[in-house]
Design a protein around this motif. Structure first.
Motif, PDB file in Angstrom:
ATOM      1  N   SER A 186     -10.045   2.881  28.652  1.00 29.29           N
ATOM      2  CA  SER A 186     -10.498   3.060  29.865  1.00 29.29           C
ATOM      3  C   SER A 186     -10.235   4.422  30.406  1.00 29.29           C
ATOM      4  O   SER A 186     -11.575   4.933  30.976  1.00 29.29           O
ATOM      5  N   VAL A 187      -9.238   5.139  30.057  1.00 29.44           N
ATOM      6  CA  VAL A 187      -9.011   6.586  30.584  1.00 29.44           C
ATOM      7  C   VAL A 187      -9.918   7.294  29.702  1.00 29.44           C
ATOM      8  O   VAL A 187     -10.896   8.290  30.308  1.00 29.44           O
ATOM      9  N   LEU A 188     -10.148   6.928  28.364  1.00 34.08           N
ATOM     10  CA  LEU A 188     -11.479   7.780  27.797  1.00 34.08           C
ATOM     11  C   LEU A 188     -12.591   7.547  28.088  1.00 34.08           C
ATOM     12  O   LEU A 188     -13.306   8.586  28.101  1.00 34.08           O
ATOM     13  N   ASN A 189     -12.985   6.352  28.373  1.00 29.89           N
ATOM     14  CA  ASN A 189     -14.183   6.090  29.012  1.00 29.89           C
ATOM     15  C   ASN A 189     -14.637   6.695  30.273  1.00 29.89           C
ATOM     16  O   ASN A 189     -15.600   7.290  30.550  1.00 29.89           O
ATOM     17  N   GLY A 190     -13.618   6.724  31.258  1.00 32.74           N
ATOM     18  CA  GLY A 190     -13.653   7.477  32.627  1.00 32.74           C
ATOM     19  C   GLY A 190     -13.595   8.998  32.161  1.00 32.74           C
ATOM     20  O   GLY A 190     -14.460   9.211  33.224  1.00 32.74           O
ATOM     21  N   SER A 191     -13.009   9.595  31.401  1.00 32.98           N
ATOM     22  CA  SER A 191     -13.108  10.956  31.067  1.00 32.98           C
ATOM     23  C   SER A 191     -14.691  11.247  30.758  1.00 32.98           C
ATOM     24  O   SER A 191     -15.057  12.071  31.170  1.00 32.98           O
ATOM     25  N   ARG A 192     -15.050  10.401  29.862  1.00 32.87           N
ATOM     26  CA  ARG A 192     -16.325  10.904  29.466  1.00 32.87           C
ATOM     27  C   ARG A 192     -17.373  10.653  30.126  1.00 32.87           C
ATOM     28  O   ARG A 192     -18.348  11.600  30.471  1.00 32.87           O
ATOM     29  N   LYS A 193     -17.271   9.659  31.515  1.00 35.67           N
ATOM     30  CA  LYS A 193     -18.122   9.576  32.348  1.00 35.67           C
ATOM     31  C   LYS A 193     -18.006  10.757  33.345  1.00 35.67           C
ATOM     32  O   LYS A 193     -19.140  11.344  33.878  1.00 35.67           O
ATOM     33  N   VAL A 194     -17.017  11.333  33.580  1.00 40.06           N
ATOM     34  CA  VAL A 194     -16.825  12.570  34.442  1.00 40.06           C
ATOM     35  C   VAL A 194     -17.478  13.811  33.675  1.00 40.06           C
ATOM     36  O   VAL A 194     -18.127  14.487  34.479  1.00 40.06           O
TER      37      VAL A 194
END
Length: 90
Positions: free
Chosen positions: A77-85
């Protein structure tokens, strides 16, 4: 042929896997700083990294009992959220 009654035969012993899960807050306090560092590498902003990690833990909290590997879930989730940013920056 005669019929055999099996009403008093015990069920076979089958090992039951009991999963003892640590409390959510223990996982949160142990992993928060490391996950913020992971997000920082990607988003280059302390505030955005903390927000991404908070969002990831909030999502995990809602599904904590259902998720078999909570640390893997929150890291993804952190990796996906960072990619979203990063996508929003473009």
């Amino acid at each position: 042929m005669s019929e055999v009654s099996v009403t008093n035969v015990p069920a076979p012993m089958v090992p039951v896997e009991v999963l003892v899960r640590e409390p959510f807050d223990v996982l949160y306090h142990r992993e928060f700083a490391g996950l913020v560092r992971l997000a920082m590498v990607l988003v280059d902003s302390q505030e955005q990294a903390e927000e991404v990690v908070q969002d990831a833990f909030a999502a995990l909290y809602l599904k904590y009992r259902l998720v078999s590997t909570p640390l893997a879930y929150v890291r993804a989730s952190v990796l996906n959220g960072s990619r979203k940013v990063l996508r929003r920056r473009r």
